[in-house]
Enzyme design. Structure first.
Site, PDB file in Angstrom:
ATOM      1  N   CYS A 207      -3.284   7.706  -6.170  1.00 55.37           N
ATOM      2  CA  CYS A 207      -2.808   7.344  -4.828  1.00 55.37           C
ATOM      3  C   CYS A 207      -3.802   7.746  -3.734  1.00 55.37           C
ATOM      4  O   CYS A 207      -4.160   8.914  -3.601  1.00 55.37           O
ATOM      5  CB  CYS A 207      -1.465   8.036  -4.595  1.00 55.37           C
ATOM      6  SG  CYS A 207      -0.891   7.909  -2.892  1.00 55.37           S
TER       7      CYS A 207
ATOM      8  N   TYR B  39      -3.664  -3.008   1.115  1.00 52.50           N
ATOM      9  CA  TYR B  39      -2.302  -3.272   0.606  1.00 52.50           C
ATOM     10  C   TYR B  39      -1.744  -4.549   1.225  1.00 52.50           C
ATOM     11  O   TYR B  39      -1.005  -5.294   0.576  1.00 52.50           O
ATOM     12  CB  TYR B  39      -1.367  -2.091   0.921  1.00 52.50           C
ATOM     13  CG  TYR B  39      -1.595  -0.919  -0.010  1.00 52.50           C
ATOM     14  CD1 TYR B  39      -0.866  -0.788  -1.190  1.00 52.50           C
ATOM     15  CD2 TYR B  39      -2.555   0.045   0.270  1.00 52.50           C
ATOM     16  CE1 TYR B  39      -1.081   0.263  -2.058  1.00 52.50           C
ATOM     17  CE2 TYR B  39      -2.785   1.109  -0.590  1.00 52.50           C
ATOM     18  CZ  TYR B  39      -2.045   1.212  -1.753  1.00 52.50           C
ATOM     19  OH  TYR B  39      -2.265   2.250  -2.618  1.00 52.50           O
TER      20      TYR B  39
END
Ligand SMILES: N[C@@H](CCC(=O)N[C@@H](CS)C(=O)NCC(=O)O)C(=O)O
Length: 345
Positions: A87, A212
């Site tokens: 992440c 994203y």
């Protein structure tokens, strides 16, 4: 292309009509898969009406500090970070913890994604919790929001202090200096704050979250918009790095840390899986060398785990990569090559 229907050769004589027409298979497959894709994407990535990815806001925003009435004073051994190594948001906290020399002050619990459950799972169960949703539920019974990492956890009161990486790194930079091995390192100095904040706003929208917005876009137009904004911002950053070693001049700041964790993943996962493929970072005049410069700062490479990055993205974002195949490349050993970005920048 080979047609999966009946052929006219002799061995197939008499079987005519037994195979389904390929058009029907394709149409049924497309309908079922597209419907499933839309359902799964709406869980993975909340969207606007026009198909743009809308990242949900985080919900825990307490601070650690010495001001009167703050129940969370700086302390050693009291706080813990829950992080997934793939992440980029969690990675920021590991970078600042390492640069400040807080390894023996703030403990770390590594979590890994479970592709079947769609949640983060602790590598070793702790405090009776096996998963990150259980950690959130321990802090706030009945919690309904998203259970994201990083999480800054208070072991004493068994609660979440903060789950927003942008805020956690500010806390780590300033609140633990009495215990830090590098207390004099200030990644958010007063005089550079306006400049750092300006870069952060731009880079968050177009780059950190921008990748994203490309990968989780649910319409062509939403993807194209995000992609254009992403590469326009990268061009601007590249131009800035022509005359500045770091984003705000000759001093490393939180703006660089925040950009670094996205750049590290860019050629490895965002370029392919998220369709951010107009250019690779290593094709830019300055960004590739800048990435190497940051990677080679003592303490940073130790926080980078390429295999976890590839496994977490390619192996777990099922709607984007249903086969789960993890690519072999790219080779990133060039991150150790000379960066030639000295004080002359
Ligand atoms: N704004 C948050 C974003 C954190 C975030 O989205 N983390 C992802 C992993 S990369 C996550 O845990 N997602 C789980 C989910 O959304 O359910 C931050 O910067 O800390």
């Amino acid at each position: 292309m080979t047609q999966p229907t009946v052929s006219s050769n002799t061995s197939n004589k008499g079987k005519k009509g037994k195979s389904l027409p390929s058009g029907l298979i394709i149409r049924t497959g497309k309908f079922v898969w597209t419907t499933m894709w839309q359902i799964m994407m709406s869980n993975l990535a909340p969207r606007s009406k026009s198909g743009e990815y809308i990242r949900p806001a985080t919900q825990f925003h307490h601070a650690i500090g010495t001001e009167p009435g703050n129940p969370y004073p700086p302390a050693t051994g009291r706080y813990n970070l829950y992080v997934g190594l793939g992440c980029p948001w969690a990675h920021r906290t590991l970078v600042v913890r390492s640069l400040k020399g807080l390894q023996s002050v703030i403990s770390v619990t590594i979590v890994s994604p479970s592709s079947d459950e769609g949640i983060w799972v602790l590598n070793q169960p702790e405090s009776g919790c096996r998963t990150i949703p259980e950690v959130y539920n321990l802090a706030q019974p009945g919690y309904q929001g998203r259970c994201t990492v990083p999480v800054l956890w208070d072991k004493q009161t068994q609660t979440i202090i903060n789950n927003e990486s942008a805020e956690i790194i500010v806390i780590l930079n300033s609140q633990f200096n009495e215990f830090a091995a590098n207390p004099s390192l200030d990644l958010y100095p007063e005089e550079l704050k306006p400049q750092i904040d300006t870069w952060n706003d731009k880079i968050y929208h177009a780059v950190n979250n921008g990748v994203y917005r490309c990968g989780f876009a649910q319409t062509q137009s939403a993807y194209e918009q995000a992609c254009e904004e992403l590469f326009t911002a990268l061009d601007e950053i590249d131009t800035n790095l022509d005359t500045n070693r770091y984003l705000c001049g000759d001093q490393l700041t939180l703006a660089d840390v925040r950009l670094f964790t996205t750049l590290f993943r860019f050629d490895v996962v965002y370029y392919g899986l998220f369709k951010c493929n107009l250019r690779r970072i290593q094709d830019y005049k300055n960004l590739g060398a800048y990435l190497r410069d940051l990677y080679q700062i003592p303490g940073i490479a130790d926080t980078c785990d390429l295999e976890s990055v590839k496994r977490d993205y390619y192996g777990n974002l099922f709607p984007l990569n249903p086969g789960g195949i993890i690519p072999s490349g790219p080779d990133i050993t060039n991150l150790w090559q000379p960066h030639q970005r000295g004080n002359n920048k």
